[in-house]
Design a protein around this motif. Structure first.
Motif, PDB file in Angstrom:
ATOM      1  N   ALA A  64       0.862  -1.185   0.000  1.00  0.00           N
ATOM      2  CA  ALA A  64       0.000   0.000   0.000  1.00  0.00           C
ATOM      3  C   ALA A  64       0.894   1.229   0.000  1.00  0.00           C
ATOM      4  O   ALA A  64       2.038   1.187   0.455  1.00  0.00           O
ATOM      5  N   SER A  65       0.356   2.326  -0.524  1.00  0.00           N
ATOM      6  CA  SER A  65       1.122   3.574  -0.555  1.00  0.00           C
ATOM      7  C   SER A  65       0.168   4.748  -0.471  1.00  0.00           C
ATOM      8  O   SER A  65      -1.038   4.612  -0.699  1.00  0.00           O
ATOM      9  N   ARG A  66       0.750   5.908  -0.150  1.00  0.00           N
ATOM     10  CA  ARG A  66      -0.041   7.144  -0.073  1.00  0.00           C
ATOM     11  C   ARG A  66       0.877   8.304  -0.417  1.00  0.00           C
ATOM     12  O   ARG A  66       2.061   8.295  -0.109  1.00  0.00           O
ATOM     13  N   HIS A  67       0.295   9.323  -1.058  1.00  0.00           N
ATOM     14  CA  HIS A  67       1.051  10.526  -1.416  1.00  0.00           C
ATOM     15  C   HIS A  67       0.234  11.734  -0.955  1.00  0.00           C
ATOM     16  O   HIS A  67      -0.930  11.890  -1.329  1.00  0.00           O
ATOM     17  N   LEU A  68       0.863  12.583  -0.133  1.00  0.00           N
ATOM     18  CA  LEU A  68       0.249  13.833   0.307  1.00  0.00           C
ATOM     19  C   LEU A  68       1.204  14.974   0.008  1.00  0.00           C
ATOM     20  O   LEU A  68       2.413  14.778  -0.076  1.00  0.00           O
ATOM     21  N   ARG A  69       0.660  16.175  -0.126  1.00  0.00           N
ATOM     22  CA  ARG A  69       1.472  17.373  -0.360  1.00  0.00           C
ATOM     23  C   ARG A  69       1.138  18.394   0.715  1.00  0.00           C
ATOM     24  O   ARG A  69      -0.036  18.641   0.983  1.00  0.00           O
ATOM     25  N   ARG A  79      -1.312  23.506   4.780  1.00  0.00           N
ATOM     26  CA  ARG A  79      -2.557  22.989   4.212  1.00  0.00           C
ATOM     27  C   ARG A  79      -2.163  21.686   3.534  1.00  0.00           C
ATOM     28  O   ARG A  79      -1.292  21.679   2.676  1.00  0.00           O
ATOM     29  N   VAL A  80      -2.787  20.591   3.953  1.00  0.00           N
ATOM     30  CA  VAL A  80      -2.433  19.266   3.441  1.00  0.00           C
ATOM     31  C   VAL A  80      -3.365  18.924   2.274  1.00  0.00           C
ATOM     32  O   VAL A  80      -4.586  19.070   2.386  1.00  0.00           O
ATOM     33  N   HIS A  81      -2.754  18.484   1.180  1.00  0.00           N
ATOM     34  CA  HIS A  81      -3.495  18.117  -0.032  1.00  0.00           C
ATOM     35  C   HIS A  81      -3.209  16.663  -0.377  1.00  0.00           C
ATOM     36  O   HIS A  81      -2.125  16.151  -0.100  1.00  0.00           O
ATOM     37  N   PHE A  82      -4.177  16.024  -1.017  1.00  0.00           N
ATOM     38  CA  PHE A  82      -3.935  14.695  -1.563  1.00  0.00           C
ATOM     39  C   PHE A  82      -2.946  14.827  -2.715  1.00  0.00           C
ATOM     40  O   PHE A  82      -2.803  15.898  -3.304  1.00  0.00           O
ATOM     41  N   GLY A  83      -2.288  13.731  -3.067  1.00  0.00           N
ATOM     42  CA  GLY A  83      -1.314  13.755  -4.155  1.00  0.00           C
ATOM     43  C   GLY A  83      -1.894  14.254  -5.467  1.00  0.00           C
ATOM     44  O   GLY A  83      -1.189  14.880  -6.259  1.00  0.00           O
ATOM     45  N   TYR A  84      -3.174  14.036  -5.705  1.00  0.00           N
ATOM     46  CA  TYR A  84      -3.801  14.496  -6.952  1.00  0.00           C
ATOM     47  C   TYR A  84      -4.154  15.980  -6.902  1.00  0.00           C
ATOM     48  O   TYR A  84      -4.614  16.542  -7.893  1.00  0.00           O
ATOM     49  N   GLY A  85      -3.971  16.627  -5.731  1.00  0.00           N
ATOM     50  CA  GLY A  85      -4.191  18.070  -5.623  1.00  0.00           C
ATOM     51  C   GLY A  85      -5.355  18.513  -4.769  1.00  0.00           C
ATOM     52  O   GLY A  85      -5.401  19.650  -4.337  1.00  0.00           O
ATOM     53  N   GLY A  86      -6.331  17.648  -4.515  1.00  0.00           N
ATOM     54  CA  GLY A  86      -7.491  18.042  -3.718  1.00  0.00           C
ATOM     55  C   GLY A  86      -7.119  18.337  -2.264  1.00  0.00           C
ATOM     56  O   GLY A  86      -6.225  17.715  -1.698  1.00  0.00           O
ATOM     57  N   PHE A  87      -7.820  19.296  -1.671  1.00  0.00           N
ATOM     58  CA  PHE A  87      -7.568  19.683  -0.279  1.00  0.00           C
ATOM     59  C   PHE A  87      -8.001  18.579   0.678  1.00  0.00           C
ATOM     60  O   PHE A  87      -9.077  17.994   0.527  1.00  0.00           O
TER      61      PHE A  87
END
Length: 148
Positions: A64-69, A79-87
């Protein structure tokens, strides 16, 4: 007692060992995730977070994996965003502890974050709603520098 974080990039940057427990609201174990997460500098004002590991959930066992920005918005704040850009949620670790909320369709995610010391912190997401009803608790411990 929570440890204040005046400089979020300084605190987060690096490689973290993580353990996650997935439980039902009564605390019964549903699954686990073990692996590593890494915060790295991205373009100016941003940190990337990527985690990889092994998920065990019911009869499923696999990678499993996860990407946050993390968009840095002030001292100890992002402000934490999902890897695809959504807040996803706001984060303010200046006092060493904070809460967050995230609506996901009809479900509600309530997050808690606490910094224990310079090398340890935890987060807990309580997820409730018609589709989900569980608690994700993650403990993060900084990896020694020679493991990077």
């Amino acid at each position: 007692m929570p440890r204040p974080v005046p400089d979020l990039p300084q605190f987060l940057t690096g490689r973290w060992e993580l353990r996650r427990r997935i439980t039902d609201p009564a605390g019964r174990l549903l699954g686990t995730f073990t692996g590593h997460g890494c915060f790295t500098a991205a373009e100016a004002g941003w940190l990337d977070y990527r985690e990889r590991g092994a998920l065990r959930l019911g009869q499923h066992e696999g990678p499993a994996s996860r990407h946050l920005r993390y968009e840095l918005t002030g001292p100890g704040q992002a402000r934490v965003h999902f890897g695809y850009g959504g807040f996803f949620h706001d984060l303010d670790l200046r006092p060493g502890r904070c809460g967050a909320e995230h609506p996901c369709r009809a479900d509600r995610y309530r997050g808690e974050f606490e910094v224990v010391d310079a090398d340890r912190w935890w987060q807990r997401w309580t997820v409730t709603g018609p589709a989900k009803d569980h608690v994700l608790t993650t403990w993060l411990h900084r990896c020694p520098h020679d493991e990077s």
